[in-house]
Design an enzyme around this catalytic site. Structure first.
Site: not given
Ligand code: RB5
Length: 145
Positions: A8, A65, A67, A98, A133
């Site tokens: 994203d 993304c 996080t 694994h 595994h």
């Molecule tokens: C976008 O702002 C953010 O929510 C997305 O990149 C991600 O971190 C979601 O898990």
């Protein structure tokens, strides 16, 4: 090995860095977007990459993304996908040995580019160990039914 890659807007910069890394190593990839910093919904990108891997069009996937969490949750909803959120090289190695992870996710707002590239290198180079595994991965697959 053909890699499906996507992000994203929150992971766009890291996606571009990983594409450069893959190009330098002549590792083929398909970019499923996004293609700019404009805001998009991460499940849409996650679904595209995950379906390409689950359907056999690509061998493994990498999704970024902010996080790494949202894209991981979304990808793991697709049958046949074992997405692993890894922010260290040991986890990346273990997710392959694994768990036979077929999708790697990371967060651009969590780790630096240097570590992310080291994680990609380790994850791509590590094979599934099989043996006991394999039985456990089969039990994960059974949960999809
Ligand atoms: C976008 O702002 C953010 O929510 C997305 O990149 C991600 O971190 C979601 O898990």
């Amino acid at each position: 090995m053909l890699i499906a890659i996507g992000s994203d807007h929150g992971g766009f910069g890291l996606k571009e860095a990983i594409k450069k890394f893959l190009e330098e190593r002549t590792i083929p990839f398909r970019d499923f977007g996004t293609y700019s910093l404009d805001s998009v919904d991460y499940p849409d990108i996650s679904r595209a990459v995950a379906q390409a891997v689950a359907g056999g069009e690509c061998d493994r996937g990498i999704i970024l993304c902010g996080t790494g969490i949202g894209v991981s949750i979304a990808a793991n909803k697709v049958r046949g996908i074992r997405a692993a959120l890894c922010h260290d090289t040991f986890s990346a190695q273990m997710s392959r040995e694994h768990n036979d992870a077929n999708v790697l996710t990371m967060g651009e707002r969590v780790i630096g580019t240097g570590l992310a590239l080291a994680i990609v290198e380790k994850w791509l180079a590590t094979e599934f160990a099989g043996g006991r595994h394999a039985r456990r991965v089969e039990k994960i697959t059974a949960l999809e039914e």
